[in-house]
Design an enzyme around this catalytic site. Structure first.
Site, PDB file in Angstrom:
ATOM      1  N   LYS A  80      -3.851   5.771  -3.404  1.00  0.00           N
ATOM      2  CA  LYS A  80      -4.923   6.621  -2.890  1.00  0.00           C
ATOM      3  C   LYS A  80      -5.132   7.843  -3.769  1.00  0.00           C
ATOM      4  O   LYS A  80      -4.257   8.230  -4.541  1.00  0.00           O
ATOM      5  CB  LYS A  80      -4.603   7.036  -1.450  1.00  0.00           C
ATOM      6  CG  LYS A  80      -4.336   5.827  -0.538  1.00  0.00           C
ATOM      7  CD  LYS A  80      -4.007   6.225   0.866  1.00  0.00           C
ATOM      8  CE  LYS A  80      -3.693   4.996   1.713  1.00  0.00           C
ATOM      9  NZ  LYS A  80      -2.351   4.455   1.443  1.00  0.00           N
TER      10      LYS A  80
ATOM     11  N   TYR B 146       2.815  10.264   0.369  1.00  0.00           N
ATOM     12  CA  TYR B 146       3.991   9.743   1.044  1.00  0.00           C
ATOM     13  C   TYR B 146       5.270  10.189   0.331  1.00  0.00           C
ATOM     14  O   TYR B 146       5.709   9.596  -0.650  1.00  0.00           O
ATOM     15  CB  TYR B 146       3.936   8.218   1.124  1.00  0.00           C
ATOM     16  CG  TYR B 146       2.704   7.658   1.804  1.00  0.00           C
ATOM     17  CD1 TYR B 146       1.944   8.430   2.683  1.00  0.00           C
ATOM     18  CD2 TYR B 146       2.283   6.344   1.557  1.00  0.00           C
ATOM     19  CE1 TYR B 146       0.816   7.912   3.302  1.00  0.00           C
ATOM     20  CE2 TYR B 146       1.166   5.826   2.183  1.00  0.00           C
ATOM     21  CZ  TYR B 146       0.431   6.612   3.043  1.00  0.00           C
ATOM     22  OH  TYR B 146      -0.693   6.091   3.648  1.00  0.00           O
TER      23      TYR B 146
ATOM     24  N   ASP C 163       0.837  -1.201   0.000  1.00  0.00           N
ATOM     25  CA  ASP C 163       0.000   0.000   0.000  1.00  0.00           C
ATOM     26  C   ASP C 163       0.872   1.252   0.000  1.00  0.00           C
ATOM     27  O   ASP C 163       1.844   1.351   0.754  1.00  0.00           O
ATOM     28  CB  ASP C 163      -0.900   0.033   1.241  1.00  0.00           C
ATOM     29  CG  ASP C 163      -1.597   1.374   1.382  1.00  0.00           C
ATOM     30  OD1 ASP C 163      -2.535   1.625   0.609  1.00  0.00           O
ATOM     31  OD2 ASP C 163      -1.185   2.178   2.236  1.00  0.00           O
TER      32      ASP C 163
END
Length: 350
Positions: free
Chosen positions: A88, A62, A57
């Site tokens: 995401k 990030y 994930d």
């Protein structure tokens, strides 16, 4: 329990999404709080794959794309068809001037700024940019990122982002991608179960990545949210099993609970949990990691790691035998809820 064991996200998606019981969370590889070398990042990813972990994930947030790029390099080695991948939507990464960079909690990031966007166009642009950074044709799971109060700063702001998702077409984009087979499942990655429950009242979601809200210290989600997930066949990907630190370190000076210094009542509760664990010769951190998988809706747990050694330690903790009596003692001491499903019960049921 083995890290490489699998459980499906749910039983109703057109394309099943098998998740290894331990996944790999990509936030630390975006240089969360400190710089991680490319060599250490790739070693950590390789150690996860070598241990049988097949669920990975990540997210644009990030490291402002750095984590996705590092994942992409690893996926080229692993083979895309050999893993399950989630990323995401919700944050677009835009080129900017140096003083406009928005690193949030990440260091040594590219020259980008974050713009929240949960509209139809925002979802499609974010997903396309992620595919380019990852070097893949598709993700398996696409998650709405951080529409929670914790991330948005207030209930009002959270509600506004949820409205944008539905009124602005973001949810429509997600369902179109799923219907077309571009992705197998949709959900949300958030820090609060309450917004997940709200989303379930508004749309058809397959699963949620929930950070830190079902742990040895927190089981309020058993009241309404997890029963609803069980009824609707919605899988939970559990992040933050250590409540951001204290369930890994124990009640030591400076222990962190939900990204802040742990208050006295939490320190005391953790000391009591530690005492029960010690009586059963079990590390607190192993109990914390395995407890969450006792709930039938929790399909995988994704602790963070920044090195091969940390990955290997996490795998060993997940596979550490835990006496059944530890869980019953925690319940008898009222340190976990009496209605909390226990790992031994899950294993027996399987």
């Amino acid at each position: 329990m083995k890290a490489a064991d699998t459980a499906p996200l749910n039983l109703r998606t057109a394309r099943p999404v098998p998740l290894t019981r331990m996944g790999f969370g990509g936030a630390p590889l975006g240089n969360l709080y400190r710089k991680v070398s490319d060599e250490d990042a790739q070693a950590a990813l390789q150690a996860a794959f070598d241990a049988g972990i097949r669920y990975f994930d990540t997210a644009p947030q990030y490291g402002l794309g750095r984590s996705e790029e590092r994942f992409g390099a690893a996926i080229r080695r692993f083979g895309r068809d050999n893993i399950q991948l989630s990323t995401k939507i919700g944050r677009l990464l835009l080129d900017c001037e140096p003083h406009e960079v928005t690193p949030e909690a990440f260091v040594d990031v590219p020259q980008k700024r974050i713009v929240f966007d949960y509209t139809y166009d925002g979802v499609m642009r974010s997903y396309e940019a992620s595919r380019q950074r990852l070097g893949v044709a598709n993700a398996d799971i696409l998650l709405v990122h951080d529409v929670c109060v914790f991330s948005q700063g207030s209930q009002e702001a959270s509600d506004a982002k949820v409205r944008e998702l539905f009124d602005g077409g973001g949810y429509k984009a997600l369902t179109e991608l799923r219907a077309a087979g571009e992705i197998a499942a949709i959900g949300a990655g958030v820090n609060e179960w309450q917004v997940c429950e709200k989303l379930l009242g508004l749309g058809d979601f397959d699963g949620f990545l929930l950070a830190g809200r079902y742990t040895l210290l927190e089981q309020e989600a058993l009241e309404t949210f997890l029963p609803l997930c069980k009824k609707r066949d919605v899988g939970i990907i559990l992040g933050g099993p250590y409540n951001s630190g204290i369930l890994a370190t124990g009640a030591v000076p400076g222990a962190k609970y939900n990204y802040a210094d742990a208050p006295p009542d939490i320190l005391n509760r953790v000391r009591r949990i530690e005492a029960v664990c010690a009586a059963h010769s079990t590390p607190l951190i192993a109990a914390a990691l395995q407890f969450v998988l006792g709930h039938p809706c929790v399909k995988t747990v994704v602790p963070g790691a920044v090195s091969a050694a940390e990955v290997e330690a996490n795998v060993q903790l997940l596979e550490t035998p835990i006496p059944t009596g530890l869980w019953s003692d925690l319940q008898r001491e009222r340190l976990i809820r009496p209605d909390a499903p226990l790992p031994s019960e899950t294993a027996d049921a399987a």
